[in-house]
Scaffold this motif. Structure first.
Motif, PDB file in Angstrom:
ATOM      1  N   GLN A 122       0.831  -1.201   0.000  1.00 22.79           N
ATOM      2  CA  GLN A 122       0.000   0.000   0.000  1.00 22.79           C
ATOM      3  C   GLN A 122       0.868   1.254   0.000  1.00 22.79           C
ATOM      4  O   GLN A 122       0.450   2.309  -0.474  1.00 22.79           O
ATOM      5  CB  GLN A 122      -0.917   0.002   1.217  1.00 22.79           C
ATOM      6  CG  GLN A 122      -2.328  -0.392   0.863  1.00 22.79           C
ATOM      7  CD  GLN A 122      -3.210  -0.549   2.071  1.00 22.79           C
ATOM      8  OE1 GLN A 122      -2.760  -0.976   3.120  1.00 22.79           O
ATOM      9  NE2 GLN A 122      -4.470  -0.220   1.927  1.00 22.79           N
ATOM     10  N   GLN A 123       2.070   1.108   0.569  1.00 22.36           N
ATOM     11  CA  GLN A 123       2.978   2.263   0.628  1.00 22.36           C
ATOM     12  C   GLN A 123       3.345   2.712  -0.793  1.00 22.36           C
ATOM     13  O   GLN A 123       3.228   3.887  -1.133  1.00 22.36           O
ATOM     14  CB  GLN A 123       4.228   1.856   1.386  1.00 22.36           C
ATOM     15  CG  GLN A 123       4.946   3.020   1.979  1.00 22.36           C
ATOM     16  CD  GLN A 123       6.127   2.543   2.813  1.00 22.36           C
ATOM     17  OE1 GLN A 123       6.486   1.363   2.786  1.00 22.36           O
ATOM     18  NE2 GLN A 123       6.730   3.445   3.526  1.00 22.36           N
ATOM     19  N   GLY A 128       0.690   4.396  -2.796  1.00 22.15           N
ATOM     20  CA  GLY A 128       0.488   5.835  -2.625  1.00 22.15           C
ATOM     21  C   GLY A 128       0.789   6.595  -3.902  1.00 22.15           C
ATOM     22  O   GLY A 128       0.409   7.759  -4.061  1.00 22.15           O
ATOM     23  N   GLU A 162       7.777   7.894  -1.959  1.00 20.44           N
ATOM     24  CA  GLU A 162       6.361   7.517  -1.842  1.00 20.44           C
ATOM     25  C   GLU A 162       5.454   8.463  -2.621  1.00 20.44           C
ATOM     26  O   GLU A 162       4.226   8.371  -2.524  1.00 20.44           O
ATOM     27  CB  GLU A 162       5.944   7.527  -0.372  1.00 20.44           C
ATOM     28  CG  GLU A 162       6.587   6.419   0.427  1.00 20.44           C
ATOM     29  CD  GLU A 162       6.546   6.706   1.915  1.00 20.44           C
ATOM     30  OE1 GLU A 162       5.636   7.421   2.362  1.00 20.44           O
ATOM     31  OE2 GLU A 162       7.436   6.202   2.607  1.00 20.44           O
ATOM     32  N   HIS A 170       2.318  15.458   2.426  1.00 15.44           N
ATOM     33  CA  HIS A 170       1.693  14.198   2.014  1.00 15.44           C
ATOM     34  C   HIS A 170       0.309  14.386   1.424  1.00 15.44           C
ATOM     35  O   HIS A 170      -0.199  13.497   0.743  1.00 15.44           O
ATOM     36  CB  HIS A 170       1.620  13.236   3.204  1.00 15.44           C
ATOM     37  CG  HIS A 170       2.983  12.787   3.650  1.00 15.44           C
ATOM     38  ND1 HIS A 170       3.628  11.723   3.071  1.00 15.44           N
ATOM     39  CD2 HIS A 170       3.831  13.295   4.577  1.00 15.44           C
ATOM     40  CE1 HIS A 170       4.816  11.575   3.631  1.00 15.44           C
ATOM     41  NE2 HIS A 170       4.966  12.524   4.552  1.00 15.44           N
TER      42      HIS A 170
END
Ligand code: BT5
Length: 238
Positions: A67-68, A71, A213, A228
């Motif tokens: 899932q990282q 992103g 990421e 983020h």
């Protein structure tokens, strides 16, 4: 055939909400609507979705990666939209994290929603791509532009949808097999120039690229900051 897996609807509230109904049985991978009655943007905002004026599309993916790394999907989707527009002869700019722009007008927006366990997760990639300028024009709070104002040839929504789905699937496969590097490279070539002065809330400084990421790096006078989420503005004229 891509077409068997696309659900073409006349209307719905939001194709993202409609697509969520097919995550479990996987009957369709994509939902497309002629119009949305409650098209959603990020952070509770609205996506203006008049009939026949846009491609309102939600594509479900089940990435076989962490899932990282996942992103990167909003950026990946921006690249897929950019490639689809370029195939029609229209060059776009990508603005972190999810805007597809021509000049200072927005041609497309992306709303990605992920859910599930770290070991088995899925994401709905919602894309609103303006195809036709609304006959009543753009509302005051919608700085939009549509492909019909940018392309000489008429644009066929179904063919644009198929191209976009293929680009999304190709890029998801690349993410699974090779990681984020090629996606970030493709994004950076269409993104803001390094060093552009940007602002996110209180933070202001120079755009310094992406983290591994896909977060945004801003070089401020106090050091390097990482953003983020949220909206980033270009600071002009200074
Ligand atoms: C986005 O949000 O840009 C994500 C939009 C995603 C829409 C798709 S359509 C298919 C799928 N189903 C859904 O329900 N949603 C997805 P955000 O960054 O929050 O931008 C929203 C802002 O963009 C609004 O506040 C307006 O200023 C502007 N906007 C709204 N509609 C627009 C349009 N058609 N064209 C250009 N700009 C628009």
């Amino acid at each position: 055939m891509v077409d068997d897996t696309i659900l073409w609807l006349d209307a719905c509230q939001s194709t993202n909400d409609e697509a969520a109904k097919y995550i479990r049985n996987r009957q369709y991978t994509t939902v497309v609507a002629h119009y949305q009655t409650r098209g959603r943007g990020r952070l509770g905002r609205t996506w203006h979705s008049p009939a026949g004026c846009g491609l309102y599309l939600s594509h479900i993916v089940f990435p076989k990666c962490s899932q990282q790394i996942g992103g990167a999907i909003p950026l990946l989707a921006g690249v897929a939209v950019a490639e689809t527009c370029e195939a029609l002869g229209v060059n776009v700019e990508l603005k972190w994290p999810n805007d597809v722009l021509v000049g200072d007008k927005k041609l497309a927006g992306i709303l990605c929603e992920a859910q599930g366990l770290p070991s088995q997760w899925n994401a709905i990639i919602g894309i609103g791509l303006n195809l036709k300028t609304p006959s009543s024009g753009w509302p005051e709070d919608v700085p939009g532009v549509a492909l019909d104002a940018l392309c000489d040839a008429p644009v066929d929504p179904r063919s644009v949808a198929r191209t976009l789905i293929r680009r999304l699937d190709d890029r998801i496969r690349a993410l699974e097999n090779e990681g984020t590097a090629s996606i970030f490279d493709a994004w950076m070539t269409r993104g803001l120039a390094l060093g552009t002065r940007i602002r996110r809330g209180e933070l202001e400084g120079q755009f310094a690229g992406l983290t591994s990421e896909g977060a945004l790096r801003i070089q401020t006078t106090h050091g390097m900051e990482t953003v983020h989420a949220g909206d980033v503005h270009v600071v002009r004229g200074e």
